[in-house]
Design a protein around this motif. Structure first.
Motif, short mmCIF file in Angstrom:
data_model
loop_
_atom_site.label_atom_id
_atom_site.label_comp_id
_atom_site.label_asym_id
_atom_site.label_seq_id
_atom_site.Cartn_x
_atom_site.Cartn_y
_atom_site.Cartn_z
N TRP A 88 6.49 5.69 8.15
CA TRP A 88 6.79 5.16 7.03
C TRP A 88 4.93 5.45 6.01
O TRP A 88 4.22 5.07 6.06
N LYS B 243 3.33 -4.24 2.09
CA LYS B 243 3.58 -3.62 3.78
C LYS B 243 2.15 -3.98 4.27
O LYS B 243 2.25 -3.95 5.78
N VAL C 289 2.63 4.90 -0.16
CA VAL C 289 3.54 5.05 -1.00
C VAL C 289 2.41 4.61 -2.90
O VAL C 289 3.25 5.46 -3.80
N GLU D 34 2.20 -6.24 8.58
CA GLU D 34 2.31 -5.82 9.49
C GLU D 34 1.31 -6.88 10.27
O GLU D 34 0.81 -6.43 11.63
N PRO E 228 2.48 -2.23 -3.67
CA PRO E 228 3.79 -2.09 -2.00
C PRO E 228 2.71 -2.25 -1.29
O PRO E 228 3.18 -2.80 -0.09
N ALA F 59 8.50 -2.70 0.91
CA ALA F 59 7.72 -2.80 1.89
C ALA F 59 7.80 -4.29 2.16
O ALA F 59 7.59 -4.22 3.18
N CYS F 60 8.88 -5.09 1.28
CA CYS F 60 9.50 -6.49 1.28
C CYS F 60 10.18 -6.19 2.07
O CYS F 60 10.99 -7.21 3.32
N VAL G 64 9.00 1.32 -9.69
CA VAL G 64 7.72 -0.42 -8.67
C VAL G 64 8.46 -0.97 -8.20
O VAL G 64 7.95 -1.35 -6.79
N LEU H 190 9.14 0.10 -4.83
CA LEU H 190 7.93 0.50 -3.63
C LEU H 190 8.58 -0.94 -2.94
O LEU H 190 7.68 -0.93 -2.00
N LEU H 191 8.23 -1.91 -3.86
CA LEU H 191 8.83 -3.08 -3.27
C LEU H 191 9.51 -4.04 -2.41
O LEU H 191 9.30 -3.97 -1.95
N ARG I 166 14.36 0.75 5.19
CA ARG I 166 13.94 -0.02 4.81
C ARG I 166 14.16 0.03 3.15
O ARG I 166 14.53 -0.16 2.25
N GLN I 167 14.44 1.86 3.29
CA GLN I 167 15.27 2.89 2.19
C GLN I 167 16.74 2.09 2.00
O GLN I 167 17.60 1.72 2.98
#
Lengths: 132, 317
Positions: free
Chosen positions: A5, A76, A8, A80, A72, B72-73, B65, B68-69, B253-254
């Motif tokens: 990943w 992330k 970003v 992790e 983000p 990430a989450c 934003v 991406l958040l 994730r996507q």
């Protein structure tokens, strides 16, 4: 661990390297995690705004993060287990979420730094050999 | 807080689709950053409006934003993935083993599903919970389906004349019908407010089970069913596929890929069921079943667009 990943946070490259923007930007994207871990390790505990300011300052304004996109990456890294985030009160203004590096984060950073140094040394050696 | 930035945060939040507590934290983090940024810009001599405008420009587009958040989450652990897929595998096992008509097995199994769903609902609604909720609602779906002929008889009697069902049956049927619909709609709306895509995944088994009920009901009765044993294997296979889809859903994730996976799997499952139940149903039959799947998939998205998503921003944020 950090592959798969991509980091970003989006960088905007300024100054005289416009022609290299895409190339440099790709290089940076692949190493955002390492940059953030390194800075957080150095500061012991810090927050997103300070990281952005520091990256910009140390790169002489060359690397400008789109500020909303740093979170983000921080989240992330936290998910992790490489960072630990906690809310801290401030003397003025709202609470901040401050991040500190974990033991696992330090190990990953150490590994990434060593890989980066080996890689850049190898590139330099190839160029040097070409000159001879 | 500056109104323009508040709007910016609302746009981010509307696209987050994460747990409310986490969304609150992320929005607070962005707010705190905005406060620091505007304070510094004001010290440099900018007016409130100029500082706010510049700070927002430096944040990046709210869509970017938020995306991406989310990426990430939103990824869950393998443990969460297994928990999410477990009810699919339990029900698939019931079908595959032919034990679905054995109430001594079915009732405890659905009891477990119900207990997990209810206790999870009151304990913070983790992401793995929603498939359990979907199956906990299944007896209500089945009840509503079974009562449709009674409701149909009532409507016919009211509008076109004819005899009403016995009073006791009528009151019981209407009461159950309304209560079941109320529970299904209330829970579905709450899940849709959390994330319409999770609601679509939660409802994914509904058309499969509905096909089975439809086939059983109009083929001689749902409670007998021994002559329909051949239907169990395709249902079990379709539910197994949904179980594996759930694992993918929680590990990816996507959002766009999650959406694609659920649509594809839902449509393929329905086509498999259609072929197994009714043989060669032809191109238009397959298209019809695909449309049913797509409608059930898209319904939560439409509902979310109508009712809005998540909680509004508090003054603190």
């Amino acid at each position: 661990m950090l592959t798969g990943w991509q980091s970003v946070a989006i960088f905007q490259i300024e100054g005289e390297v416009i022609a290299m923007t895409k190339y440099t930007s790709n290089l940076l994207r692949g190493n955002t995690d390492m940059l953030l871990l390194g800075l957080i390790d150095e500061f012991k505990t810090t927050h997103g705004y300070q990281i952005i300011k520091e990256v910009e300052k140390r790169s002489n304004g060359l690397f400008k993060l789109k500020e909303g996109t740093i979170y983000p990456v921080l989240r992330k890294l936290e998910s992790e287990g490489l960072l630990k985030g906690e809310w801290k009160a401030t003397s003025s203004g709202p609470e901040r979420r401050c991040y500190s590096i974990t033991q696992k984060g330090r190990e990953v950073l150490c590994h990434r730094r060593a890989s980066w140094e080996n890689f850049s040394n190898a590139i330099n050696l190839v160029f040097k050999t070409g000159e001879v | 807080m500056d109104t323009v930035f508040r709007n910016y945060l609302c746009q981010v939040r509307a696209r987050l689709h994460l747990k409310e507590e986490l969304e609150n934290q992320l929005i607070s983090e962005l707010s705190s950053h905005f406060y620091e940024k505007t304070s510094e810009l004001k010290k440099q001599g900018l007016s409130d409006e100029e500082a706010a405008k510049k700070a927002i420009e430096s944040f990046g587009a709210p869509e970017e934003v938020a995306q991406l958040l989310y990426e990430a989450c939103s990824k869950g652990s393998m443990k969460d993935a297994l928990k999410l897929s477990t009810p699919h595998f339990i029900v698939a096992a019931l079908f595959a083993s032919g034990l679905l008509h054995n109430f001594q097995v079915v009732l405890p199994a659905f009891g477990v599903v119900l207990v997990v769903a209810v206790s999870g609902w009151w304990r913070g609604r983790p992401d793995w919970l929603y498939s359990w909720i979907g199956y906990a609602l299944m007896p209500l779906f089945a009840g509503v389906f079974l009562l449709l002929p009674v409701i149909q008889q009532v409507i016919m009697a009211l509008f076109y004349g004819g005899s009403l069902p016995a009073t006791g049956l009528l009151i019981g049927a209407v009461a159950f019908f309304l209560m079941a619909l109320w529970i299904i709609l209330t829970i579905s709306v709450q899940v849709i407010r959390r994330d319409w895509l999770i609601a679509s995944l939660m409802l994914a088994p509904v058309p499969i089970i509905a096909c089975w009920l439809f086939h059983m009901h109009y083929g001689g009765g749902i409670l007998g069913g021994s002559e329909f044993v051949h239907l169990n294997q395709p249902i079990a296979q379709a539910l197994m596929v949904l179980g594996f889809t759930s694992v993918l859903f929680i590990r990816l994730r996507q959002r766009i890929i999650k959406t694609g996976v659920i649509i594809t799997v839902s449509i393929i499952s329905m086509m498999m069921i259609g072929q197994s139940f009714w043989g060669d149903i032809g191109f238009f039959g397959l298209m019809g079943l695909s449309l049913v799947s797509l409608t059930i998939f898209i319904l939560p998205a439409i509902t979310e667009a109508l009712i809005g998503q998540g909680e509004p921003l508090s003054d603190r944020q």
